[in-house]
Design a protein around this motif. Sequence first.
Motif, PDB file in Angstrom:
ATOM      1  N   VAL A 167       0.796  -1.236   0.000  1.00 55.13           N
ATOM      2  CA  VAL A 167       0.000   0.000   0.000  1.00 55.13           C
ATOM      3  C   VAL A 167       0.825   1.280   0.000  1.00 55.13           C
ATOM      4  O   VAL A 167       0.308   2.348  -0.346  1.00 55.13           O
ATOM      5  CB  VAL A 167      -0.955   0.037   1.212  1.00 55.13           C
ATOM      6  CG1 VAL A 167      -1.835  -1.194   1.226  1.00 55.13           C
ATOM      7  CG2 VAL A 167      -0.185   0.162   2.521  1.00 55.13           C
ATOM      8  N   LYS A 168       2.099   1.217   0.387  1.00 48.74           N
ATOM      9  CA  LYS A 168       2.863   2.444   0.611  1.00 48.74           C
ATOM     10  C   LYS A 168       2.992   3.318  -0.627  1.00 48.74           C
ATOM     11  O   LYS A 168       3.162   4.542  -0.512  1.00 48.74           O
ATOM     12  CB  LYS A 168       4.250   2.117   1.163  1.00 48.74           C
ATOM     13  CG  LYS A 168       5.131   1.276   0.239  1.00 48.74           C
ATOM     14  CD  LYS A 168       6.438   0.926   0.931  1.00 48.74           C
ATOM     15  CE  LYS A 168       7.303   0.036   0.069  1.00 48.74           C
ATOM     16  NZ  LYS A 168       7.761   0.673  -1.176  1.00 48.74           N
ATOM     17  N   ILE A 170       0.530   3.462  -2.994  1.00 44.75           N
ATOM     18  CA  ILE A 170      -0.808   3.660  -3.549  1.00 44.75           C
ATOM     19  C   ILE A 170      -1.525   4.682  -2.667  1.00 44.75           C
ATOM     20  O   ILE A 170      -2.239   4.309  -1.728  1.00 44.75           O
ATOM     21  CB  ILE A 170      -1.612   2.340  -3.606  1.00 44.75           C
ATOM     22  CG1 ILE A 170      -0.790   1.224  -4.279  1.00 44.75           C
ATOM     23  CG2 ILE A 170      -2.921   2.549  -4.377  1.00 44.75           C
ATOM     24  CD1 ILE A 170      -1.492  -0.121  -4.310  1.00 44.75           C
ATOM     25  N   PRO A 171      -1.338   5.970  -2.918  1.00 42.25           N
ATOM     26  CA  PRO A 171      -1.872   7.007  -2.019  1.00 42.25           C
ATOM     27  C   PRO A 171      -3.389   6.957  -1.853  1.00 42.25           C
ATOM     28  O   PRO A 171      -3.907   7.345  -0.808  1.00 42.25           O
ATOM     29  CB  PRO A 171      -1.423   8.317  -2.671  1.00 42.25           C
ATOM     30  CG  PRO A 171      -1.086   7.962  -4.086  1.00 42.25           C
ATOM     31  CD  PRO A 171      -0.592   6.558  -4.044  1.00 42.25           C
ATOM     32  N   GLU A 172      -4.115   6.468  -2.865  1.00 45.69           N
ATOM     33  CA  GLU A 172      -5.581   6.411  -2.765  1.00 45.69           C
ATOM     34  C   GLU A 172      -6.046   5.529  -1.611  1.00 45.69           C
ATOM     35  O   GLU A 172      -7.138   5.735  -1.063  1.00 45.69           O
ATOM     36  CB  GLU A 172      -6.193   5.886  -4.072  1.00 45.69           C
ATOM     37  CG  GLU A 172      -5.973   6.783  -5.279  1.00 45.69           C
ATOM     38  CD  GLU A 172      -4.715   6.420  -6.047  1.00 45.69           C
ATOM     39  OE1 GLU A 172      -4.623   6.775  -7.235  1.00 45.69           O
ATOM     40  OE2 GLU A 172      -3.828   5.764  -5.449  1.00 45.69           O
ATOM     41  N   LEU A 173      -5.223   4.547  -1.229  1.00 46.90           N
ATOM     42  CA  LEU A 173      -5.627   3.643  -0.163  1.00 46.90           C
ATOM     43  C   LEU A 173      -5.569   4.295   1.216  1.00 46.90           C
ATOM     44  O   LEU A 173      -6.071   3.733   2.195  1.00 46.90           O
ATOM     45  CB  LEU A 173      -4.761   2.381  -0.181  1.00 46.90           C
ATOM     46  CG  LEU A 173      -4.867   1.518  -1.446  1.00 46.90           C
ATOM     47  CD1 LEU A 173      -4.079   0.236  -1.286  1.00 46.90           C
ATOM     48  CD2 LEU A 173      -6.322   1.199  -1.768  1.00 46.90           C
ATOM     49  N   PHE A 174      -4.975   5.479   1.298  1.00 47.73           N
ATOM     50  CA  PHE A 174      -4.920   6.219   2.557  1.00 47.73           C
ATOM     51  C   PHE A 174      -6.017   7.289   2.622  1.00 47.73           C
ATOM     52  O   PHE A 174      -6.111   8.015   3.605  1.00 47.73           O
ATOM     53  CB  PHE A 174      -3.554   6.872   2.729  1.00 47.73           C
ATOM     54  CG  PHE A 174      -2.432   5.876   2.906  1.00 47.73           C
ATOM     55  CD1 PHE A 174      -1.967   5.549   4.168  1.00 47.73           C
ATOM     56  CD2 PHE A 174      -1.850   5.251   1.806  1.00 47.73           C
ATOM     57  CE1 PHE A 174      -0.943   4.624   4.335  1.00 47.73           C
ATOM     58  CE2 PHE A 174      -0.824   4.325   1.957  1.00 47.73           C
ATOM     59  CZ  PHE A 174      -0.368   4.009   3.230  1.00 47.73           C
ATOM     60  N   ALA A 175      -6.827   7.378   1.569  1.00 44.13           N
ATOM     61  CA  ALA A 175      -7.896   8.375   1.514  1.00 44.13           C
ATOM     62  C   ALA A 175      -9.214   7.759   1.957  1.00 44.13           C
ATOM     63  O   ALA A 175      -9.434   6.553   1.798  1.00 44.13           O
ATOM     64  CB  ALA A 175      -8.035   8.928   0.090  1.00 44.13           C
ATOM     65  N   GLU A 176     -10.109   8.586   2.503  1.00 43.08           N
ATOM     66  CA  GLU A 176     -11.430   8.089   2.899  1.00 43.08           C
ATOM     67  C   GLU A 176     -12.152   7.491   1.704  1.00 43.08           C
ATOM     68  O   GLU A 176     -12.777   6.436   1.807  1.00 43.08           O
ATOM     69  CB  GLU A 176     -12.265   9.220   3.510  1.00 43.08           C
ATOM     70  CG  GLU A 176     -11.880   9.561   4.933  1.00 43.08           C
ATOM     71  CD  GLU A 176     -12.950  10.370   5.633  1.00 43.08           C
ATOM     72  OE1 GLU A 176     -14.092  10.425   5.131  1.00 43.08           O
ATOM     73  OE2 GLU A 176     -12.647  10.954   6.679  1.00 43.08           O
ATOM     74  N   ALA A 185     -10.189  -2.083  -6.825  1.00 45.10           N
ATOM     75  CA  ALA A 185      -9.886  -1.497  -8.137  1.00 45.10           C
ATOM     76  C   ALA A 185      -8.512  -0.850  -8.127  1.00 45.10           C
ATOM     77  O   ALA A 185      -7.742  -0.976  -9.093  1.00 45.10           O
ATOM     78  CB  ALA A 185     -10.959  -0.469  -8.509  1.00 45.10           C
ATOM     79  N   ARG A 186      -8.170  -0.163  -7.017  1.00 47.79           N
ATOM     80  CA  ARG A 186      -6.863   0.498  -6.943  1.00 47.79           C
ATOM     81  C   ARG A 186      -5.738  -0.545  -6.889  1.00 47.79           C
ATOM     82  O   ARG A 186      -4.685  -0.353  -7.508  1.00 47.79           O
ATOM     83  CB  ARG A 186      -6.789   1.394  -5.703  1.00 47.79           C
ATOM     84  CG  ARG A 186      -7.854   2.480  -5.605  1.00 47.79           C
ATOM     85  CD  ARG A 186      -7.723   3.573  -6.661  1.00 47.79           C
ATOM     86  NE  ARG A 186      -8.298   3.186  -7.934  1.00 47.79           N
ATOM     87  CZ  ARG A 186      -9.600   3.132  -8.166  1.00 47.79           C
ATOM     88  NH1 ARG A 186     -10.481   3.417  -7.222  1.00 47.79           N
ATOM     89  NH2 ARG A 186     -10.035   2.804  -9.369  1.00 47.79           N
ATOM     90  N   LEU A 187      -5.954  -1.617  -6.162  1.00 46.95           N
ATOM     91  CA  LEU A 187      -4.926  -2.653  -6.089  1.00 46.95           C
ATOM     92  C   LEU A 187      -4.677  -3.279  -7.454  1.00 46.95           C
ATOM     93  O   LEU A 187      -3.518  -3.498  -7.854  1.00 46.95           O
ATOM     94  CB  LEU A 187      -5.348  -3.729  -5.082  1.00 46.95           C
ATOM     95  CG  LEU A 187      -5.256  -3.326  -3.602  1.00 46.95           C
ATOM     96  CD1 LEU A 187      -6.032  -4.294  -2.728  1.00 46.95           C
ATOM     97  CD2 LEU A 187      -3.793  -3.263  -3.156  1.00 46.95           C
TER      98      LEU A 187
END
Length: 259
Positions: A167-168, A170-176, A185-187
Amino acid sequence: MGTAVGGGKAVPRYVQIADEIVQQIRAGVLGAGDMVPSESELVDRYGVSGGTIRKAMVEVRASGLVETRHGKGSIVKARPPVRHRSSDRFRRTHRQEGRAAYLAESAQSGAEAKVSVLFIGPIEAPEGIAGRLGVEVGTQVLARRRLYFRNGTPVETATSYLPWDVVKDIPELFAENPGGGGIYARLEEHGHVFAEFVETLQARPASKAETSELALSPGAPVVHLLRDAVTETGRVVEVCDTLMAADQFVFEYRIPARD
């Protein structure tokens, strides 16, 4: 008497009455569209004052299971359960269309869905989750905890645990809001293409804390679901620990009849 003793602690009588009415609704004794008995009927049934019944009905209305109509009284809301289809809910086409699984299922059942994010951040991998992710207990992972609502009623909590090395970057995974299609989808956009999702379910009574979080009656049944998201390389890149109000979901599984 205004209270009863249970487990060494006095429980107000109006709370007991409210819990009984809520249990009748959840069990289907009072179905969608049925009228909750009137104040005078409840006074006769329980042998209490009108004030006690009015306080009980405040609790019942707070459950989100009834609606009050002027001149008619309280009516049980229609609550069609979300159909949890194992063979359909994680289809790649849903993600490509920008639809996360819970929102897609709720829409199909005609329900209004909402997701509230409770926590996003690094934690130490707890025992059990660590083993599923293939990391040591205490290793830093990303946790995403959500509370799901259907027609304004909380029905499910879910915490996703993801390996930090995944995850480090993939900034979207730290967003609400991780964007259309959710975290899966992001992964996949970052090369973690899924091969399968493995789910384990266990039914049990809700704990006191779970009862409070999901607005359940004491001892109400819940379904504890653990899901491993497995990529084509065989790696588990997410473990989702989910707790579901049992009366709000129907589980449907398709099992191939082949060797």
